[in-house]
Write a protein that holds these residues in place. Structure first.
Motif, PDB file in Angstrom:
ATOM      1  N   ALA A  16     -34.431 -33.208  30.543  1.00  0.00           N
ATOM      2  CA  ALA A  16     -33.314 -34.168  30.396  1.00  0.00           C
ATOM      3  C   ALA A  16     -32.226 -33.913  31.444  1.00  0.00           C
ATOM      4  O   ALA A  16     -31.676 -34.849  32.025  1.00  0.00           O
ATOM      5  N   GLY A  17     -31.933 -32.656  31.707  1.00  0.00           N
ATOM      6  CA  GLY A  17     -30.864 -32.300  32.645  1.00  0.00           C
ATOM      7  C   GLY A  17     -31.168 -32.668  34.080  1.00  0.00           C
ATOM      8  O   GLY A  17     -30.283 -32.592  34.946  1.00  0.00           O
ATOM      9  N   ASP A  18     -32.400 -33.044  34.357  1.00  0.00           N
ATOM     10  CA  ASP A  18     -32.765 -33.390  35.737  1.00  0.00           C
ATOM     11  C   ASP A  18     -32.366 -34.809  36.132  1.00  0.00           C
ATOM     12  O   ASP A  18     -32.477 -35.167  37.310  1.00  0.00           O
ATOM     13  N   ARG A  72     -20.373 -34.485  30.812  1.00  0.00           N
ATOM     14  CA  ARG A  72     -20.872 -33.783  29.612  1.00  0.00           C
ATOM     15  C   ARG A  72     -19.705 -33.546  28.658  1.00  0.00           C
ATOM     16  O   ARG A  72     -18.657 -33.058  29.074  1.00  0.00           O
ATOM     17  N   TRP A  73     -19.938 -33.847  27.394  1.00  0.00           N
ATOM     18  CA  TRP A  73     -18.931 -33.653  26.345  1.00  0.00           C
ATOM     19  C   TRP A  73     -19.477 -32.638  25.351  1.00  0.00           C
ATOM     20  O   TRP A  73     -20.591 -32.802  24.833  1.00  0.00           O
ATOM     21  N   MET A  74     -18.714 -31.568  25.120  1.00  0.00           N
ATOM     22  CA  MET A  74     -19.169 -30.479  24.246  1.00  0.00           C
ATOM     23  C   MET A  74     -18.174 -30.335  23.098  1.00  0.00           C
ATOM     24  O   MET A  74     -17.106 -29.740  23.258  1.00  0.00           O
ATOM     25  N   ALA A  75     -18.513 -30.957  21.968  1.00  0.00           N
ATOM     26  CA  ALA A  75     -17.564 -31.000  20.843  1.00  0.00           C
ATOM     27  C   ALA A  75     -17.715 -29.780  19.947  1.00  0.00           C
ATOM     28  O   ALA A  75     -18.833 -29.329  19.678  1.00  0.00           O
ATOM     29  N   ASN A  76     -16.570 -29.259  19.497  1.00  0.00           N
ATOM     30  CA  ASN A  76     -16.510 -28.224  18.469  1.00  0.00           C
ATOM     31  C   ASN A  76     -17.509 -27.084  18.709  1.00  0.00           C
ATOM     32  O   ASN A  76     -18.381 -26.827  17.885  1.00  0.00           O
ATOM     33  N   ALA A 130     -26.136 -26.998  27.690  1.00  0.00           N
ATOM     34  CA  ALA A 130     -27.452 -27.652  27.727  1.00  0.00           C
ATOM     35  C   ALA A 130     -27.577 -28.745  26.678  1.00  0.00           C
ATOM     36  O   ALA A 130     -28.264 -29.742  26.880  1.00  0.00           O
ATOM     37  N   LYS A 131     -26.903 -28.567  25.535  1.00  0.00           N
ATOM     38  CA  LYS A 131     -27.039 -29.577  24.468  1.00  0.00           C
ATOM     39  C   LYS A 131     -25.867 -30.577  24.460  1.00  0.00           C
ATOM     40  O   LYS A 131     -25.722 -31.365  23.530  1.00  0.00           O
ATOM     41  N   ALA A 132     -25.041 -30.553  25.510  1.00  0.00           N
ATOM     42  CA  ALA A 132     -23.885 -31.461  25.568  1.00  0.00           C
ATOM     43  C   ALA A 132     -24.331 -32.920  25.570  1.00  0.00           C
ATOM     44  O   ALA A 132     -25.420 -33.260  26.031  1.00  0.00           O
ATOM     45  N   LYS A 133     -23.443 -33.777  25.077  1.00  0.00           N
ATOM     46  CA  LYS A 133     -23.698 -35.228  25.146  1.00  0.00           C
ATOM     47  C   LYS A 133     -23.445 -35.637  26.599  1.00  0.00           C
ATOM     48  O   LYS A 133     -22.337 -35.460  27.118  1.00  0.00           O
ATOM     49  N   THR A 134     -24.470 -36.152  27.260  1.00  0.00           N
ATOM     50  CA  THR A 134     -24.368 -36.408  28.711  1.00  0.00           C
ATOM     51  C   THR A 134     -24.430 -37.902  29.020  1.00  0.00           C
ATOM     52  O   THR A 134     -25.273 -38.621  28.479  1.00  0.00           O
TER      53      THR A 134
END
Ligand code: FES
Ligand SMILES: [Fe+2]
Length: 363
Positions: A318-320, A191-195, A174-178
């Protein structure tokens, strides 16, 4: 909302179709599918023009489908070629609609619009689904919900952290950089999910259980409801190019306004001979889709009833962004299709049949 007609939908996986008839309602039309002795796939209207018996309950005899009720037989072009009654006449207008139907990427694709416009080049490139070097798993689910709710589910993966806690879930999605981009008719949502930590099933699959990783999930939507989802993982800071990525597909085909055929598949390029891994993965994914997504989306449909999503004025998060773009793109294509032409429908054939039957009895 009407369906987009001049496009390809998945009607079945190749593995589901043999010489015995397979019946499915597709875009609210009954369809019967089978293979000729050559292996070539056939898709015909699934309702007998005599007394409307379901043809998938019939038999295929010498490449012709025989109605289970009074025995009319139809060839692969839909022509009636055998009538056991009276003088055995087979009036030309007593025929079934034959759909453009092709096999590509281990799936069978049907075109329910204007056959003149059926162009195989319109199917996006899913070559990985037919790549024998990859280990592939596939599944089918029936869902009592509109196909766009299922599209929303893949285009907004913000639900993963909650609905799939304990299976696919993690705290990163949900908090990924999109990043959302449009490429022609396609919509990309990356979506990019770092560390961060990923869900148990995927961490186990990539051999990174309990560890922090960099991960990505890129979804590409193509009209009408075809999605490719690439999930990858790598060591923190190592870069995508040294990680592993698994491509998946999620193809949604409307059965009716409020039910959907859901075809999914996944391919991997590591441990490709490991049948036990494929089995575990298949069972894990099937469980998540069947016991987590499916009940939620069906319950969502029940709460919405027959009211259109927009009429209910949904709160937008945001995800919509990506699912809303996909919904708008599809609505625009449907509007353009309706403005430009009327698709070939079953009604035309039924009326023709009734006309000709009348003249048969008058003679
Ligand atoms: S309903 Fe099919 S032959 Fe009568
Ligand atoms: Fe899900």
């Amino acid at each position: 909302m009407p369906f987009l007609r001049n496009c390809w939908y998945v009607a079945s996986w190749s593995s589901e179709l043999a010489s015995a008839p397979l019946g499915r309602r597709l875009l609210d039309e009954p369809v019967v599918m089978y293979r000729l002795s050559s292996g070539e796939p056939v898709a015909l209207s699934g309702r007998c023009p005599h007394r409307f018996a379901p043809l998938h309950l019939g038999k295929v005899i010498e490449d012709k489908i025989q109605c289970p009720y009074h025995g009319l037989r139809f060839n692969s072009a839909g022509a009636c070629v055998f009538n056991p009654q009276g003088n055995g006449a087979t009036p030309k207008a007593v025929h079934l609609r034959a759909y453009p139907f092709i096999e590509k990427y281990n799936a069978l694709w049907i075109w329910t619009g204007d056959p003149e416009r059926a162009d195989v080049a319109q199917i996006p490139d899913y070559a990985f689904l037919a790549d024998s070097r990859l280990a592939r798993i596939e599944g089918y689910l029936h869902s009592k919900a509109n196909f766009e709710l299922l599209t929303d589910n893949i285009m907004d993966l913000g639900h993963v952290d909650f609905l799939h806690a304990g299976s696919l879930g993690c705290e990163a999605t949900a908090k990924a950089k999109t990043t959302i981009t449009r490429v022609g008719n396609a919509i990309h949502c990356d979506r990019w999910m770092a560390n961060d930590r990923q869900g148990p099933l995927l961490s186990w699959l990539f051999g990174k259980e309990g560890r922090r990783v960099d991960a990505w999930v890129d979804v590409i939507w193509n009209p009408p409801s075809l999605m490719q989802l690439n999930f990858g993982m790598t060591e923190v800071g190592a870069g995508r190019e040294v990680g592993h990525e698994i491509p998946n597909v999620h193809f949604m085909t409307p059965e009716t306004e409020s039910s959907t055929h859901y075809f999914w598949a996944s391919a991997r390029d590591f441990r490709t001979d490991d049948a036990a891994l494929s089995k575990q993965l298949y069972e894990g994914v099937t469980a998540a889709f069947t016991f987590e997504d499916k009940p939620m989306i069906e319950a969502q449909q029940e709460m919405m009833g027959t009211t259109d999503l927009w009429a209910l004025k949904p709160a937008l998060l945001a995800g919509d962004a990506a699912p809303v773009m996909a919904r708008r793109a599809l609505a625009k294509l449907i509007e353009e299709e309706r403005a430009n032409a009327s698709p070939v429908g079953e009604g035309r054939h039924d009326n023709a049949s009734a006309q000709e039957n009348k003249s048969v009895f008058a003679e």
